[in-house]
Every structure is written in structure tokens, then in C-alpha cells.
Design a protein around this motif. Structure first.
Motif, PDB file in Angstrom:
ATOM      1  N   ASP A  71       2.025 -57.820 -88.904  1.00 41.05           N
ATOM      2  CA  ASP A  71       1.370 -58.111 -87.684  1.00 41.05           C
ATOM      3  C   ASP A  71      -0.128 -58.123 -88.260  1.00 41.05           C
ATOM      4  O   ASP A  71      -0.862 -58.979 -87.171  1.00 41.05           O
ATOM      5  N   VAL A  72      -0.657 -57.830 -89.156  1.00 43.04           N
ATOM      6  CA  VAL A  72      -1.928 -57.781 -89.511  1.00 43.04           C
ATOM      7  C   VAL A  72      -2.528 -59.005 -90.071  1.00 43.04           C
ATOM      8  O   VAL A  72      -1.953 -59.492 -91.362  1.00 43.04           O
ATOM      9  N   ASP A  73      -3.262 -59.630 -89.678  1.00 45.37           N
ATOM     10  CA  ASP A  73      -3.742 -60.970 -90.250  1.00 45.37           C
ATOM     11  C   ASP A  73      -5.416 -60.950 -90.679  1.00 45.37           C
ATOM     12  O   ASP A  73      -5.842 -61.981 -91.018  1.00 45.37           O
ATOM     13  N   LEU A  74      -5.757 -59.721 -90.562  1.00 47.26           N
ATOM     14  CA  LEU A  74      -7.438 -59.918 -91.009  1.00 47.26           C
ATOM     15  C   LEU A  74      -7.526 -58.269 -91.560  1.00 47.26           C
ATOM     16  O   LEU A  74      -7.207 -57.423 -90.603  1.00 47.26           O
ATOM     17  N   GLN A  91     -12.433 -53.939-100.810  1.00 45.03           N
ATOM     18  CA  GLN A  91     -11.785 -54.458 -99.547  1.00 45.03           C
ATOM     19  C   GLN A  91     -10.202 -54.994 -99.854  1.00 45.03           C
ATOM     20  O   GLN A  91      -9.170 -54.805 -99.343  1.00 45.03           O
ATOM     21  N   HIS A  92     -10.279 -55.671-101.216  1.00 46.81           N
ATOM     22  CA  HIS A  92      -9.096 -56.212-101.626  1.00 46.81           C
ATOM     23  C   HIS A  92      -7.992 -54.965-102.139  1.00 46.81           C
ATOM     24  O   HIS A  92      -6.768 -55.104-102.240  1.00 46.81           O
ATOM     25  N   TYR A  93      -8.837 -54.017-102.682  1.00 48.74           N
ATOM     26  CA  TYR A  93      -8.056 -52.784-103.245  1.00 48.74           C
ATOM     27  C   TYR A  93      -7.629 -52.176-101.996  1.00 48.74           C
ATOM     28  O   TYR A  93      -6.383 -51.700-101.982  1.00 48.74           O
ATOM     29  N   ILE A  94      -8.362 -51.883-100.866  1.00 52.11           N
ATOM     30  CA  ILE A  94      -7.810 -51.356 -99.399  1.00 52.11           C
ATOM     31  C   ILE A  94      -6.488 -52.299 -99.176  1.00 52.11           C
ATOM     32  O   ILE A  94      -5.401 -51.668 -98.598  1.00 52.11           O
ATOM     33  N   ILE A 103      -3.882 -62.255 -96.764  1.00 57.31           N
ATOM     34  CA  ILE A 103      -4.761 -62.478 -95.561  1.00 57.31           C
ATOM     35  C   ILE A 103      -6.053 -62.463 -95.902  1.00 57.31           C
ATOM     36  O   ILE A 103      -6.372 -61.608 -97.232  1.00 57.31           O
ATOM     37  N   PRO A 104      -7.179 -62.742 -95.065  1.00 57.87           N
ATOM     38  CA  PRO A 104      -8.689 -62.738 -95.397  1.00 57.87           C
ATOM     39  C   PRO A 104      -8.980 -61.000 -95.461  1.00 57.87           C
ATOM     40  O   PRO A 104      -8.335 -60.260 -94.635  1.00 57.87           O
ATOM     41  N   ALA A 105      -9.566 -60.396 -96.322  1.00 59.92           N
ATOM     42  CA  ALA A 105     -10.057 -59.201 -96.509  1.00 59.92           C
ATOM     43  C   ALA A 105     -11.641 -59.288 -96.963  1.00 59.92           C
ATOM     44  O   ALA A 105     -12.034 -59.889 -97.741  1.00 59.92           O
ATOM     45  N   ILE A 106     -12.353 -58.621 -95.865  1.00 53.16           N
ATOM     46  CA  ILE A 106     -13.734 -59.259 -96.089  1.00 53.16           C
ATOM     47  C   ILE A 106     -14.714 -57.710 -95.918  1.00 53.16           C
ATOM     48  O   ILE A 106     -14.315 -56.872 -95.251  1.00 53.16           O
ATOM     49  N   GLY A 107     -15.506 -57.694 -96.634  1.00 52.25           N
ATOM     50  CA  GLY A 107     -16.518 -56.590 -96.755  1.00 52.25           C
ATOM     51  C   GLY A 107     -17.604 -56.910 -96.043  1.00 52.25           C
ATOM     52  O   GLY A 107     -18.455 -57.729 -95.848  1.00 52.25           O
ATOM     53  N   LEU A 108     -17.990 -55.750 -94.937  1.00 58.22           N
ATOM     54  CA  LEU A 108     -19.226 -55.612 -94.236  1.00 58.22           C
ATOM     55  C   LEU A 108     -20.150 -54.688 -94.583  1.00 58.22           C
ATOM     56  O   LEU A 108     -19.891 -53.544 -95.114  1.00 58.22           O
TER      57      LEU A 108
END
Length: 342
Positions: A71-74, A91-94, A103-108
Motif C-alpha cells: 500500500d505504501v507508495d512513498l 532512506q534506501h536502507y530504511i 518506490i521513491p525513497a527521499i531524504g529530507l
């Protein structure tokens, strides 16, 4: 920004053991003067990497939310301090160790306001396509590394470790995200830069982070008095806008979530102009955890839920300030008692 049909389906936490300040003083890790500032303890993760705490919180939020990984898209991950090897993106490891989807994995890097900034971006992402269902936001920090001293980087501040996660969904949730508004205040950019050179970056030469020096050694673009006036004006506008977008009045607010602080004056600065007493905040909760960077808000929400302090119909306002200077305000309305509260 006003949202419709964006729900908070779950909250997850990974909080290490508390270390009382008296114990830290006895070991020589903490100056005795910190005992007079109001802090009682700090969460200390030891050698547990920050991303691993985010993973544990992410796994918990999936279980609590009733959503499947599909269900998770981001995935958004936000932090305030070092996460692991340079040139490596946590974020990619998480993502790999939670939902494990392409899916997109983005760090802030938004500092203490990372969760709210992430929530605004994630909600917009979900609303942009009818095919998207949910977004996971994780936060984590371990301040036990050599470049910062959790007890001495700033007198009056104690840093705590921890990880949290939230799942935003268009399908269901125990709370509804009514509005989030994020701001940047360019005029105050120099307040947390201090007099440190931009190159070479401090971490590359082993320069320790000294928050107190950065907060007081301003480049001279604004005086402290001018900074207070500028920040106060932006804060007032931000509160007015988020309440308008949420369709409520300040009297509808039940509790306020904020970055952890041990001094009541901090809360008075933000809440008194709104006509709210510091008791609306999370002062005592924060005193026993330390300031956990971007994790304070979700840890506080999980605490209120676990204690049964929130009921259906309650409105919770969140605010956070990050270096740069960034500010975010948000409002959620409690819809149901989450099943995991038991």
C-alpha cells in the motif's frame, strides 16, 4: 495547505532507554549545571545506528496501521544529524528493510521540523494521483557520535536519541490531517550558521558541533531584537493560516506538540500569544527524553495516545522550528481510539 481525505493511519516509535541526568553527571558525561535547567533524563541509544531505529519504528507503524507494504507508495526519511557513511543515503536502507518496494525513497534535511515538512510533501504526493494509497515518514537520530556532545553542545539543551514513523493514507486512519503549512524565513538564515566557514565542511575536518556558538555568533545581518520581531510576525501568520485552513479556532485546540524543551519560557514564547497555557504542551514528557530532533512530535503523539489523553473530536496542533530558518505548523483531528492503544 488544507487537506481532504488524508489520514494518519499509524504512529510507530523506537525509543531507547532513558539515562537520568544525575547518572550522566556521576559518570562525568554531563556538567552538574545542567541539573538546574529542567532536564531530567535523555534517551541514549548507545551504538544503535539511527537508521535502524527508523526501521523498527517503520515496522511498528505498518503493523499498527493495518496497511500492507504494497500500500505504501512513498518513503520519506528525515534527520538532523549524521546517519552513517558519507555519500550513503539512509532512506534506501530504511526502504529495503521496511516495505521493500521499488518506490521513491527521499531524504529530507529540515532539522526539527522535518516531520511536518515531510507530511506536507507526502500529502501532496498522495493527492496528485488516484492510484496512490499511502506514504511512510520516518525520523531518527543518534547523537552519541564524536562530533557532538549531547550534554554540552548548548547549555540548557540535552539531546536524546530515538526513531519514529508515521503512515499517511487516503484509505483510513485514527486521525485526519487537516492542514500543514511550512515556511522559510530567509532573513534569519544566519542565526544557526554562526561564524563557521562553509568550506571545508566541519564534519570533514572533525570539527565538533557547538550549537550555542552557532546560535550566538551571528554574521551581523540582524540583531537579536530584530530576529525576535521577524520570527514573531511569521509565527503569528503561520498560526492564523493553519487554523483557517483547518477550519477551526484556537479554542478548539486540545493539545500542542512541539520540539522538546525543559524550560517553560520556551512554551510561553509560542503559546502565550495564542492565549494557550504551557500545560497544553509536552514540557514534562520532553524533560524525560531530551530533544530528539525530528522525532519529538511523533513520540509525543504516541505518548498522548498511549496515555488515553486524546479522544475522538480532539484537535492537536503541531509546530516545529528548524535551522535555516524553517517553521511548520499542522493540525490533526482525532477520529477514533487506535486499536493499538490497548
Amino acid at each position: 495547505m488544507k487537506f481532504n481525505g488524508i489520514y494518519l493511519s499509524g504512529v510507530g516509535v523506537c525509543l531507547p532507554e532513558r539515562v537520568p541526568l544525575e547518572e550522566a553527571v556521576a559518570r562525568g558525561d554531563c556538567d552538574e549545571s545542567q541539573l538546574t535547567t529542567g532536564w531530567r533524563a535523555a534517551r541514549v541509544a548507545g551504538t544503535v545506528p539511527a537508521p535502524d531505529m527508523a526501521i523498527e519504528a517503520g515496522k511498528q507503524v505498518l503493523t499498527r496501521s493495518g496497511h500492507a507494504p504494497g500500500d505504501v507508495d512513498l518513503l520519506l526519511h528525515t534527520s538532523t544529524s549524521h546517519q552513517g557513511p558519507d555519500s550513503w543515503m539512509p532512506q534506501h536502507y530504511i526502504l529495503r528493510n521496511t516495505v521493500d518496494r521499488e518506490i521513491p525513497a527521499i531524504g529530507l534535511r529540515q532539522g526539527c521540523e522535518g516531520f511536518l515538512a515531510g507530511a506536507e510533501l507526502a500529502a501532496c504526493f498522495l493527492m496528485a494521483s488516484p492510484d496512490r494509497t499511502a506514504a511512510m515518514i520516518t525520523t531518527a537520530d543518534n547523537f552519541g557520535h564524536p562530533l557532538i556532545d549531547r550534554y554540552r553542545s548548548h547549555h540548557g539543551l540535552v539531546l536524546g536519541d530515538g526513531g519514529t514513523a508515521a503512515l499517511l493514507s487516503k484509505r483510513e486512519g485514527f486521525a485526519e490531517l487537516l492542514a500543514v503549512n511550512s515556511f522559510s524565513v530567509p532573513a534569519l538564515e544566519g542565526m544557526t550558521r554562526g561564524d563557521e566557514p562553509l568550506f571545508p565542511p566541519g564534519c570533514t575536518v572533525g570539527r565538533k558541533v557547538t550549537l550555542e556558538r552557532q546560535a550566538t555568533s551571528r554574521p551581523g545581518d540582524v540583531t537579536p531584537q530584530e530576529a525576535a520581531l521577524i520570527a514573531g510576525k511569521v509565527e503569528s501568520e503561520a498560526v492564523r493560516q493553519v487554523l483557517d485552513d483547518a477550519g477551526i479556532e484556537i479554542g478548539d485546540i486540545t493539545r500542542v506538540l512541539h520540539p522538546a524543551a525543559a524550560n517553560e519560557q520556551y512554551l510561553e514564547h509560542f503559546l502565550k500569544p495564542l492565549g494557550l497555557d504551557p500545560s497544553y504542551g509536552m514540557l514534562e514528557f520532553g524533560r524525560w527524553n531530551g530533544h530528539m530532533g525530528a522525532s519529538d512530535l511523533l513520540a509525543g503523539l504516541d505518548h498522548l495516545i498511549s496515555e488515553g489523553a486524546l479522544q475522538p473530536g480532539d484537535h492537536v496542533m503541531m509546530f516545529a522550528v528548524g535551522p535555516g530558518m524553517a517553521m511548520s505548523y499542522g493540525v490533526v483531528r482525532i477520529r477514533d481510539t487506535p486499536p493499538w492503544r490497548a
